[in-house]
Design an enzyme around this catalytic site. Structure first.
Site, PDB file in Angstrom:
ATOM      1  N   GLY A 246      -4.642  -5.169   7.765  1.00  0.00           N
ATOM      2  CA  GLY A 246      -4.924  -4.319   6.606  1.00  0.00           C
ATOM      3  C   GLY A 246      -4.273  -4.916   5.372  1.00  0.00           C
ATOM      4  O   GLY A 246      -3.467  -5.857   5.461  1.00  0.00           O
ATOM      5  N   LEU A 247      -4.612  -4.345   4.233  1.00  0.00           N
ATOM      6  CA  LEU A 247      -4.070  -4.822   2.958  1.00  0.00           C
ATOM      7  C   LEU A 247      -2.546  -4.688   2.919  1.00  0.00           C
ATOM      8  O   LEU A 247      -1.965  -3.888   3.665  1.00  0.00           O
ATOM      9  CB  LEU A 247      -4.654  -3.982   1.816  1.00  0.00           C
ATOM     10  CG  LEU A 247      -6.152  -4.110   1.536  1.00  0.00           C
ATOM     11  CD1 LEU A 247      -6.575  -3.056   0.515  1.00  0.00           C
ATOM     12  CD2 LEU A 247      -6.493  -5.514   1.027  1.00  0.00           C
ATOM     13  N   SER A 248      -1.928  -5.424   2.014  1.00  0.00           N
ATOM     14  CA  SER A 248      -0.506  -5.223   1.739  1.00  0.00           C
ATOM     15  C   SER A 248      -0.318  -3.780   1.267  1.00  0.00           C
ATOM     16  O   SER A 248      -1.073  -3.298   0.411  1.00  0.00           O
ATOM     17  CB  SER A 248      -0.055  -6.206   0.647  1.00  0.00           C
ATOM     18  OG  SER A 248       1.278  -5.951   0.289  1.00  0.00           O
ATOM     19  N   GLY A 249       0.638  -3.080   1.853  1.00  0.00           N
ATOM     20  CA  GLY A 249       0.881  -1.685   1.465  1.00  0.00           C
ATOM     21  C   GLY A 249      -0.008  -0.673   2.161  1.00  0.00           C
ATOM     22  O   GLY A 249       0.058   0.515   1.875  1.00  0.00           O
ATOM     23  N   SER A 250      -0.836  -1.142   3.095  1.00  0.00           N
ATOM     24  CA  SER A 250      -1.752  -0.198   3.769  1.00  0.00           C
ATOM     25  C   SER A 250      -1.007   0.677   4.783  1.00  0.00           C
ATOM     26  O   SER A 250      -1.489   1.753   5.146  1.00  0.00           O
ATOM     27  CB  SER A 250      -2.898  -0.950   4.464  1.00  0.00           C
ATOM     28  OG  SER A 250      -2.389  -1.870   5.405  1.00  0.00           O
ATOM     29  N   GLY A 251       0.141   0.205   5.252  1.00  0.00           N
ATOM     30  CA  GLY A 251       0.928   0.989   6.217  1.00  0.00           C
ATOM     31  C   GLY A 251       1.113   0.307   7.565  1.00  0.00           C
ATOM     32  O   GLY A 251       1.582   0.933   8.518  1.00  0.00           O
ATOM     33  N   LYS A 252       0.784  -0.969   7.653  1.00  0.00           N
ATOM     34  CA  LYS A 252       0.876  -1.692   8.935  1.00  0.00           C
ATOM     35  C   LYS A 252       2.277  -1.615   9.548  1.00  0.00           C
ATOM     36  O   LYS A 252       2.442  -1.242  10.704  1.00  0.00           O
ATOM     37  CB  LYS A 252       0.503  -3.180   8.748  1.00  0.00           C
ATOM     38  CG  LYS A 252      -0.870  -3.437   8.188  1.00  0.00           C
ATOM     39  CD  LYS A 252      -1.150  -4.926   8.051  1.00  0.00           C
ATOM     40  CE  LYS A 252      -0.272  -5.673   7.090  1.00  0.00           C
ATOM     41  NZ  LYS A 252      -0.388  -5.253   5.667  1.00  0.00           N
ATOM     42  N   SER A 253       3.296  -2.016   8.765  1.00  0.00           N
ATOM     43  CA  SER A 253       4.663  -2.082   9.308  1.00  0.00           C
ATOM     44  C   SER A 253       5.170  -0.695   9.675  1.00  0.00           C
ATOM     45  O   SER A 253       5.805  -0.519  10.728  1.00  0.00           O
ATOM     46  CB  SER A 253       5.623  -2.690   8.282  1.00  0.00           C
ATOM     47  OG  SER A 253       5.165  -3.929   7.861  1.00  0.00           O
TER      48      SER A 253
ATOM     49  N   SER B  96      -3.678 -10.687   7.922  1.00  0.00           N
ATOM     50  CA  SER B  96      -4.723 -11.421   8.681  1.00  0.00           C
ATOM     51  C   SER B  96      -6.108 -11.125   8.091  1.00  0.00           C
ATOM     52  O   SER B  96      -6.917 -10.445   8.721  1.00  0.00           O
ATOM     53  CB  SER B  96      -4.641 -11.098  10.173  1.00  0.00           C
ATOM     54  OG  SER B  96      -4.511  -9.724  10.443  1.00  0.00           O
TER      55      SER B  96
HETATM   56  N1  LIG Z   1      -0.210 -13.594  -2.341  1.00  0.00           N
HETATM   57  C1  LIG Z   1       0.129 -12.671  -1.417  1.00  0.00           C
HETATM   58  N2  LIG Z   1      -0.831 -11.963  -0.801  1.00  0.00           N
HETATM   59  C2  LIG Z   1      -0.493 -11.038   0.130  1.00  0.00           C
HETATM   60  N3  LIG Z   1       0.791 -10.773   0.514  1.00  0.00           N
HETATM   61  C3  LIG Z   1       1.784 -11.476  -0.077  1.00  0.00           C
HETATM   62  C4  LIG Z   1       1.493 -12.441  -1.074  1.00  0.00           C
HETATM   63  N4  LIG Z   1       2.674 -12.966  -1.483  1.00  0.00           N
HETATM   64  C5  LIG Z   1       3.657 -12.378  -0.798  1.00  0.00           C
HETATM   65  N5  LIG Z   1       3.129 -11.466   0.068  1.00  0.00           N
HETATM   66  C6  LIG Z   1       3.954 -10.740   1.043  1.00  0.00           C
HETATM   67  O1  LIG Z   1       3.626 -11.336   2.301  1.00  0.00           O
HETATM   68  C7  LIG Z   1       3.244 -10.350   3.243  1.00  0.00           C
HETATM   69  C8  LIG Z   1       1.943 -10.750   3.966  1.00  0.00           C
HETATM   70  O2  LIG Z   1       2.160 -11.795   4.857  1.00  0.00           O
HETATM   71  P1  LIG Z   1       1.149 -12.020   6.066  1.00  0.00           P
HETATM   72  O3  LIG Z   1       1.745 -13.112   6.882  1.00  0.00           O
HETATM   73  O4  LIG Z   1       0.892 -10.723   6.732  1.00  0.00           O
HETATM   74  O5  LIG Z   1      -0.176 -12.509   5.316  1.00  0.00           O
HETATM   75  S1  LIG Z   1      -1.467 -13.234   5.930  1.00  0.00           S
HETATM   76  O6  LIG Z   1      -1.765 -12.597   7.224  1.00  0.00           O
HETATM   77  O7  LIG Z   1      -1.160 -14.655   6.101  1.00  0.00           O
HETATM   78  O8  LIG Z   1      -2.530 -13.032   4.932  1.00  0.00           O
HETATM   79  C9  LIG Z   1       3.008  -9.072   2.478  1.00  0.00           C
HETATM   80  O9  LIG Z   1       3.595  -8.070   3.288  1.00  0.00           O
HETATM   81  P2  LIG Z   1       2.883  -6.648   3.561  1.00  0.00           P
HETATM   82  O10 LIG Z   1       2.953  -5.920   2.252  1.00  0.00           O
HETATM   83  O11 LIG Z   1       3.769  -6.029   4.612  1.00  0.00           O
HETATM   84  O12 LIG Z   1       1.483  -6.863   4.043  1.00  0.00           O
HETATM   85  C10 LIG Z   1       3.723  -9.261   1.156  1.00  0.00           C
HETATM   86  O13 LIG Z   1       5.007  -8.667   1.200  1.00  0.00           O
HETATM   87  N1  LIG Z   2       0.353   7.921   5.364  1.00  0.00           N
HETATM   88  C1  LIG Z   2       1.259   7.587   4.432  1.00  0.00           C
HETATM   89  N2  LIG Z   2       1.676   8.506   3.531  1.00  0.00           N
HETATM   90  C2  LIG Z   2       2.580   8.182   2.587  1.00  0.00           C
HETATM   91  N3  LIG Z   2       3.151   6.966   2.445  1.00  0.00           N
HETATM   92  C3  LIG Z   2       2.772   6.022   3.306  1.00  0.00           C
HETATM   93  C4  LIG Z   2       1.816   6.276   4.345  1.00  0.00           C
HETATM   94  N4  LIG Z   2       1.641   5.127   5.045  1.00  0.00           N
HETATM   95  C5  LIG Z   2       2.462   4.217   4.480  1.00  0.00           C
HETATM   96  N5  LIG Z   2       3.143   4.750   3.447  1.00  0.00           N
HETATM   97  C6  LIG Z   2       4.100   4.051   2.567  1.00  0.00           C
HETATM   98  O1  LIG Z   2       3.410   2.963   1.999  1.00  0.00           O
HETATM   99  C7  LIG Z   2       4.294   1.863   1.804  1.00  0.00           C
HETATM  100  C8  LIG Z   2       3.671   0.616   2.438  1.00  0.00           C
HETATM  101  O2  LIG Z   2       3.725   0.737   3.847  1.00  0.00           O
HETATM  102  P1  LIG Z   2       4.029  -0.516   4.765  1.00  0.00           P
HETATM  103  O3  LIG Z   2       4.105  -0.016   6.154  1.00  0.00           O
HETATM  104  O4  LIG Z   2       5.174  -1.296   4.239  1.00  0.00           O
HETATM  105  O5  LIG Z   2       2.652  -1.340   4.560  1.00  0.00           O
HETATM  106  P2  LIG Z   2       2.269  -2.825   4.968  1.00  0.00           P
HETATM  107  O6  LIG Z   2       3.160  -3.244   6.109  1.00  0.00           O
HETATM  108  O7  LIG Z   2       0.828  -2.745   5.346  1.00  0.00           O
HETATM  109  O8  LIG Z   2       2.503  -3.637   3.720  1.00  0.00           O
HETATM  110  C9  LIG Z   2       5.628   2.245   2.403  1.00  0.00           C
HETATM  111  O9  LIG Z   2       6.471   2.652   1.349  1.00  0.00           O
HETATM  112  C10 LIG Z   2       5.284   3.432   3.316  1.00  0.00           C
HETATM  113  O10 LIG Z   2       6.364   4.322   3.427  1.00  0.00           O
END
Ligand SMILES: Nc1ncnc2c1ncn2[C@@H]1O[C@H](COP(=O)(O)OS(=O)(=O)O)[C@@H](OP(=O)(O)O)[C@H]1O
Ligand SMILES: Nc1ncnc2c1ncn2[C@@H]1O[C@H](COP(=O)(O)OP(=O)(O)O)[C@@H](O)[C@H]1O
Length: 198
Positions: free
Chosen positions: A32-39, A106
């Site tokens: 999923g997108l960055s910030g989607s809630g994966k971790s 991914s």
């Molecule tokens: N350019 C760019 N695009 C997306 N994300 C970025 C970028 N630069 C740094 N980050 C940080 O790296 C985390 C994503 O790494 P991934 O290894 O999951 O990415 S990928 O699968 O290779 O696309 C991602 O973490 P998550 O927010 O947890 O998804 C970001 O914190």
């Molecule tokens: N269902 C939800 N409601 C409110 N906040 C959420 C929800 N899911 C995730 N968050 C918040 O969104 C942010 C991003 O989540 P995170 O798990 O770090 O995403 P990712 O790993 O995809 O980047 C975190 O601050 C998390 O607490």
């Protein structure tokens, strides 16, 4: 595969390791997108499985990129290599008999498909953490979207780098904020229970 290498079968195999731990291994692949809630969701699933007495390991994008994949950036080619390596590592963990959770953006369908192909049928469980870009951008816990919009970060997923959504994920979580991460983690655990993995 390197030249002139021959696979060596060892004396203790996956099924013996699984039997020792009284569990069936599999790979939960969160995309999923960055910030989607994966971790967040993967962490809650792992905690629940641990409470159930299961041996687990969570591989997470930010963490793996500080070590094993610290040499990789965010070009398409580097993301392909990132996911290839994680797929290999995840496969080794599954072979070790561990319920493995991998949480990576991914973004490319073909690379996720390649990880699926690397594993035995049924071992790869794709979990699509589906949150609208606007929601992810509003959360922006690390301030990365703002920096990408300001032109400080290039090739940012969803902004100027693509994300190809799964077409038939085993589990589809709609994480638009209307339900708690705990509710969605339970959806994943319920799926594993239906599959008799827990
Ligand atoms: N350019 C760019 N695009 C997306 N994300 C970025 C970028 N630069 C740094 N980050 C940080 O790296 C985390 C994503 O790494 P991934 O290894 O999951 O990415 S990928 O699968 O290779 O696309 C991602 O973490 P998550 O927010 O947890 O998804 C970001 O914190
Ligand atoms: N269902 C939800 N409601 C409110 N906040 C959420 C929800 N899911 C995730 N968050 C918040 O969104 C942010 C991003 O989540 P995170 O798990 O770090 O995403 P990712 O790993 O995809 O980047 C975190 O601050 C998390 O607490």
């Amino acid at each position: 595969m390197s030249d002139n290498t021959v696979w060596h079968a060892h004396r203790v195999d996956r099924s013996q390791r699984e039997a020792l731990n009284a569990q069936r291994a599999c790979l939960l692949w969160f995309t999923g997108l960055s910030g989607s809630g994966k971790s967040t969701i993967a962490g809650l699933v792992e905690e629940r499985l641990h409470q159930l007495g299961k041996l687990t390991y969570l591989l997470d994008g930010d963490n793996v990129r500080q070590g094993l994949n610290g040499d990789l950036g965010f070009s398409d080619a580097d993301r392909v290599e990132n996911v290839r390596r994680i797929g290999e590592v995840s496969g080794l963990f599954v072979d070790a008999g561990v319920i493995t959770l991998s949480a990576f953006i991914s973004p490319f369908r073909s690379e996720r498909g390649a990880v699926r192909q690397r594993l035995a049928a049924g071992d790869f469980i794709e979990v699509f953490v589906d949150a609208p870009l606007a929601t992810c951008e509003a959360r922006d816990p690390k301030g990365l979207y703002r920096r990408a919009r300001d032109g400080e970060i290039a090739d940012f997923t969803g902004i100027d780098s693509p994300y190809e959504a799964p077409q038939a994920p085993e589990v589809h979580l709609h994480n638009d904020g209307s339900r708690s991460p705990a509710v969605m983690a339970q959806q994943v655990v319920d799926y594993l229970a239906r599959r008799r993995c827990v």
